[in-house]
Write an enzyme that holds these catalytic residues in place. Structure first.
Site, PDB file in Angstrom:
ATOM      1  N   LYS A  66      -3.909 -11.814  -5.525  1.00 36.04           N
ATOM      2  CA  LYS A  66      -5.233 -12.101  -4.771  1.00 36.04           C
ATOM      3  C   LYS A  66      -6.165 -11.131  -5.278  1.00 36.04           C
ATOM      4  O   LYS A  66      -6.196 -10.086  -5.699  1.00 36.04           O
ATOM      5  CB  LYS A  66      -4.883 -11.827  -3.257  1.00 36.04           C
ATOM      6  CG  LYS A  66      -4.954 -10.459  -2.866  1.00 36.04           C
ATOM      7  CD  LYS A  66      -5.102 -10.510  -1.213  1.00 36.04           C
ATOM      8  CE  LYS A  66      -5.400  -8.897  -0.710  1.00 36.04           C
ATOM      9  NZ  LYS A  66      -5.375  -8.712   0.404  1.00 36.04           N
ATOM     10  N   LYS A  80       0.906  -1.102   0.046  1.00 37.91           N
ATOM     11  CA  LYS A  80      -0.120   0.064  -0.008  1.00 37.91           C
ATOM     12  C   LYS A  80       0.843   1.262  -0.030  1.00 37.91           C
ATOM     13  O   LYS A  80       0.436   2.222  -0.700  1.00 37.91           O
ATOM     14  CB  LYS A  80      -1.020   0.114   1.118  1.00 37.91           C
ATOM     15  CG  LYS A  80      -2.002  -0.831   0.876  1.00 37.91           C
ATOM     16  CD  LYS A  80      -3.270  -0.823   2.036  1.00 37.91           C
ATOM     17  CE  LYS A  80      -4.147  -1.758   2.022  1.00 37.91           C
ATOM     18  NZ  LYS A  80      -5.226  -1.742   3.129  1.00 37.91           N
ATOM     19  N   LYS A 137     -10.261  -5.554  -3.677  1.00 33.52           N
ATOM     20  CA  LYS A 137     -11.278  -4.619  -3.802  1.00 33.52           C
ATOM     21  C   LYS A 137     -10.784  -3.290  -4.433  1.00 33.52           C
ATOM     22  O   LYS A 137     -11.204  -2.674  -5.218  1.00 33.52           O
ATOM     23  CB  LYS A 137     -11.736  -3.700  -2.420  1.00 33.52           C
ATOM     24  CG  LYS A 137     -12.707  -4.763  -1.765  1.00 33.52           C
ATOM     25  CD  LYS A 137     -13.241  -4.116  -0.336  1.00 33.52           C
ATOM     26  CE  LYS A 137     -12.695  -4.987   0.599  1.00 33.52           C
ATOM     27  NZ  LYS A 137     -13.474  -4.790   2.106  1.00 33.52           N
TER      28      LYS A 137
HETATM   29  P1  TYM Z   1     -10.378  -6.798   4.527  1.00 30.89           P
HETATM   30  O1  TYM Z   1     -11.779  -5.752   4.416  1.00 30.89           O
HETATM   31  O2  TYM Z   1      -9.596  -6.308   3.703  1.00 30.89           O
HETATM   32  O3  TYM Z   1     -10.807  -8.193   4.182  1.00 30.89           O
HETATM   33  C1  TYM Z   1     -12.110  -8.616   4.830  1.00 30.89           C
HETATM   34  C2  TYM Z   1     -11.449 -10.186   4.967  1.00 30.89           C
HETATM   35  O4  TYM Z   1     -11.868 -10.885   3.749  1.00 30.89           O
HETATM   36  C3  TYM Z   1     -10.336 -11.612   3.309  1.00 30.89           C
HETATM   37  N1  TYM Z   1      -9.997 -11.421   2.174  1.00 30.89           N
HETATM   38  C4  TYM Z   1      -9.668 -12.524   1.439  1.00 30.89           C
HETATM   39  N2  TYM Z   1      -9.773 -13.802   1.593  1.00 30.89           N
HETATM   40  C5  TYM Z   1      -9.869 -14.763   0.643  1.00 30.89           C
HETATM   41  N3  TYM Z   1      -9.160 -14.481  -0.650  1.00 30.89           N
HETATM   42  C6  TYM Z   1      -9.006 -12.940  -0.743  1.00 30.89           C
HETATM   43  N4  TYM Z   1      -8.698 -12.597  -2.110  1.00 30.89           N
HETATM   44  C7  TYM Z   1      -9.308 -12.006   0.218  1.00 30.89           C
HETATM   45  N5  TYM Z   1      -9.344 -10.701   0.266  1.00 30.89           N
HETATM   46  C8  TYM Z   1      -9.523 -10.313   1.425  1.00 30.89           C
HETATM   47  C9  TYM Z   1      -9.391 -11.013   4.618  1.00 30.89           C
HETATM   48  O5  TYM Z   1      -8.345 -11.784   4.902  1.00 30.89           O
HETATM   49  C10 TYM Z   1     -10.390 -10.537   5.581  1.00 30.89           C
HETATM   50  O6  TYM Z   1     -10.490 -11.570   6.670  1.00 30.89           O
HETATM   51  N6  TYM Z   1      -7.182  -6.023   8.293  1.00 30.89           N
HETATM   52  C11 TYM Z   1      -8.358  -6.803   8.031  1.00 30.89           C
HETATM   53  C12 TYM Z   1      -9.499  -6.001   8.671  1.00 30.89           C
HETATM   54  C13 TYM Z   1      -9.268  -5.972  10.272  1.00 30.89           C
HETATM   55  C14 TYM Z   1      -9.369  -7.253  11.270  1.00 30.89           C
HETATM   56  C15 TYM Z   1      -9.290  -6.631  12.489  1.00 30.89           C
HETATM   57  C16 TYM Z   1      -9.602  -8.683  10.797  1.00 30.89           C
HETATM   58  C17 TYM Z   1      -9.313  -5.139  11.036  1.00 30.89           C
HETATM   59  N7  TYM Z   1      -9.318  -5.421  12.308  1.00 30.89           N
HETATM   60  C18 TYM Z   1      -9.250  -7.842  13.483  1.00 30.89           C
HETATM   61  C19 TYM Z   1      -9.587  -9.512  11.895  1.00 30.89           C
HETATM   62  C20 TYM Z   1      -9.422  -9.048  13.164  1.00 30.89           C
HETATM   63  C21 TYM Z   1      -8.645  -6.636   6.745  1.00 30.89           C
HETATM   64  O7  TYM Z   1      -7.837  -6.874   5.616  1.00 30.89           O
HETATM   65  O8  TYM Z   1     -10.044  -6.717   6.100  1.00 30.89           O
END
Ligand code: TYM
Length: 329
Positions: free
Chosen positions: A193, A112, A196
């Site tokens: 991967k 990022k 979004k």
């Molecule tokens: P975020 O919003 O980027 O993603 C949400 C969840 O989706 C999973 N994910 C995927 N899984 C499989 N294949 C993919 N291509 C893919 N893209 C995204 C992510 O692993 C995530 O589980 N940092 C976290 C948000 C967060 C969080 C937390 C998670 C903030 N605080 C505490 C757990 C516990 C995140 O990246 O969300």
């Protein structure tokens, strides 16, 4: 002690099928098995450039999408991170025991910050510290996430261990929980991967049927010889098929692949229709929920109240352990 589940998702763009297969589907299953908390992490979402005027809709839309996917606020606590400002207080405390080097080594930070071209703010680097605070402030043990978050959870464990060693055993060390779809790849480039932030890489969970069909038709396959190891494009289609089709359908296509009889057009048609029929009720339910935004906001606010009561208790303990003695009035 019973285990507790916590996870979060950012209100940046629509939920895509990777989020669903990698994490959200597991959340819905776990809410029946454990005390669970799921959080719309709006504080995290401001670590990349954003429009303040758009944030409220994004948060409400994500809340509606999660409920439409099957998250039940009667079973799990569903809330918005900014309802519980204690997350940021704990983050500050934790930054004082987190090494800058470890934060700079995080893959997500490197990716990022490279995209920000030298104009990187400290919030982006501290993102995993806030994530750690989210989890441990509720003393959660299990964190259902996609594979891309494993590195952040390793760091969360390290920070937790350091806190406990310095101030006494307050927090359990959180563990990631992965599914077989923990890494869904981009449709237009199966070596990266699904994300979004990369146009063309994803299908959203509320996408219109025609658009789903078009994107699956265009998905990159890598038609090599069938029967042996799958190339990344084909493997990704199978991960999605497992996510959205019935097991016997998946088994049939796997057998066809083994027997070198798989027709990619058939696989794609079946997959597209499976996603369409799986997601149609989700799309409809989400629209219905969004037609009553006040009700939706109230549900999320009530979740926030429950979460905050717990977070306050933890912060009392943390302040005491760290030597902050002034009352918070
Ligand atoms: P975020 O919003 O980027 O993603 C949400 C969840 O989706 C999973 N994910 C995927 N899984 C499989 N294949 C993919 N291509 C893919 N893209 C995204 C992510 O692993 C995530 O589980 N940092 C976290 C948000 C967060 C969080 C937390 C998670 C903030 N605080 C505490 C757990 C516990 C995140 O990246 O969300």
């Amino acid at each position: 002690m019973d285990k507790k589940v916590f996870s979060g998702i950012q209100p940046t763009g629509e939920v895509h099928v990777g989020n669903y297969v990698g994490a959200i589907r597991n959340w819905i299953k776990l809410q029946d098995e454990y005390e669970s908390m799921y959080c719309v992490v709006d504080y995290h979402s401001i670590t990349i450039p954003y429009e303040a005027a758009e944030l409220p809709d994004r948060v409400l839309e994500l809340g509606a999408t999660l409920m439409a996917c099957g998250l039940d606020p009667e079973k799990a606590i569903l809330f918005v991170q900014s309802s519980v400002p204690e997350h940021t207080e704990l983050t500050w405390f934790l930054t004082s025991i987190t090494s800058i080097g470890a934060l700079e080594r995080m893959t997500q930070f490197k990716d990022k910050s490279a995209r920000q071209r030298g104009n990187t703010f400290a919030g982006l680097m501290n993102y995993p510290v806030l994530q750690t605070a989210d989890i441990i402030i509720y003393k959660a043990n299990l964190v259902p996430v996609g594979e891309d978050q494993v590195q952040h959870l390793e760091l969360a464990r390290e920070i937790t261990r350091r806190f406990n060693a310095m101030f006494g055993d307050v927090f359990p060390e959180p563990q990631p929980l992965l599914t077989s779809g923990a890494r869904v790849m981009a449709l237009n480039d199966p070596t990266a991967k699904m994300s979004k932030s990369v146009e063309g890489s994803y299908i959203t969970i509320t996408e219109e049927p025609e658009s789903i069909r078009k994107k699956i038709r265009r998905a990159v396959t890598d038609p090599g010889p069938q029967g042996g190891d799958m190339g990344p494009g084909v493997k990704n289609l199978f991960i999605l098929l497992e996510g959205f089709a019935e097991p016997d359908v998946v088994a049939q296509f796997k057998e066809d692949y083994s027997n070198q009889k798989l027709r990619y057009a058939d696989l794609k048609n079946t997959l597209a229709e499976a996603i369409v029929s799986y997601t149609t009720p989700i799309r409809e339910k989400r629209n219905e929920l969004l037609s009553r935004p006040e009700e939706l906001k109230e549900i999320l606010a009530a979740g926030g109240d429950k979460a905050r009561a717990q977070a306050k208790e933890t912060m009392k303990e943390v302040r005491e352990r760290m030597g902050f003695f002034m009352p918070v009035r």
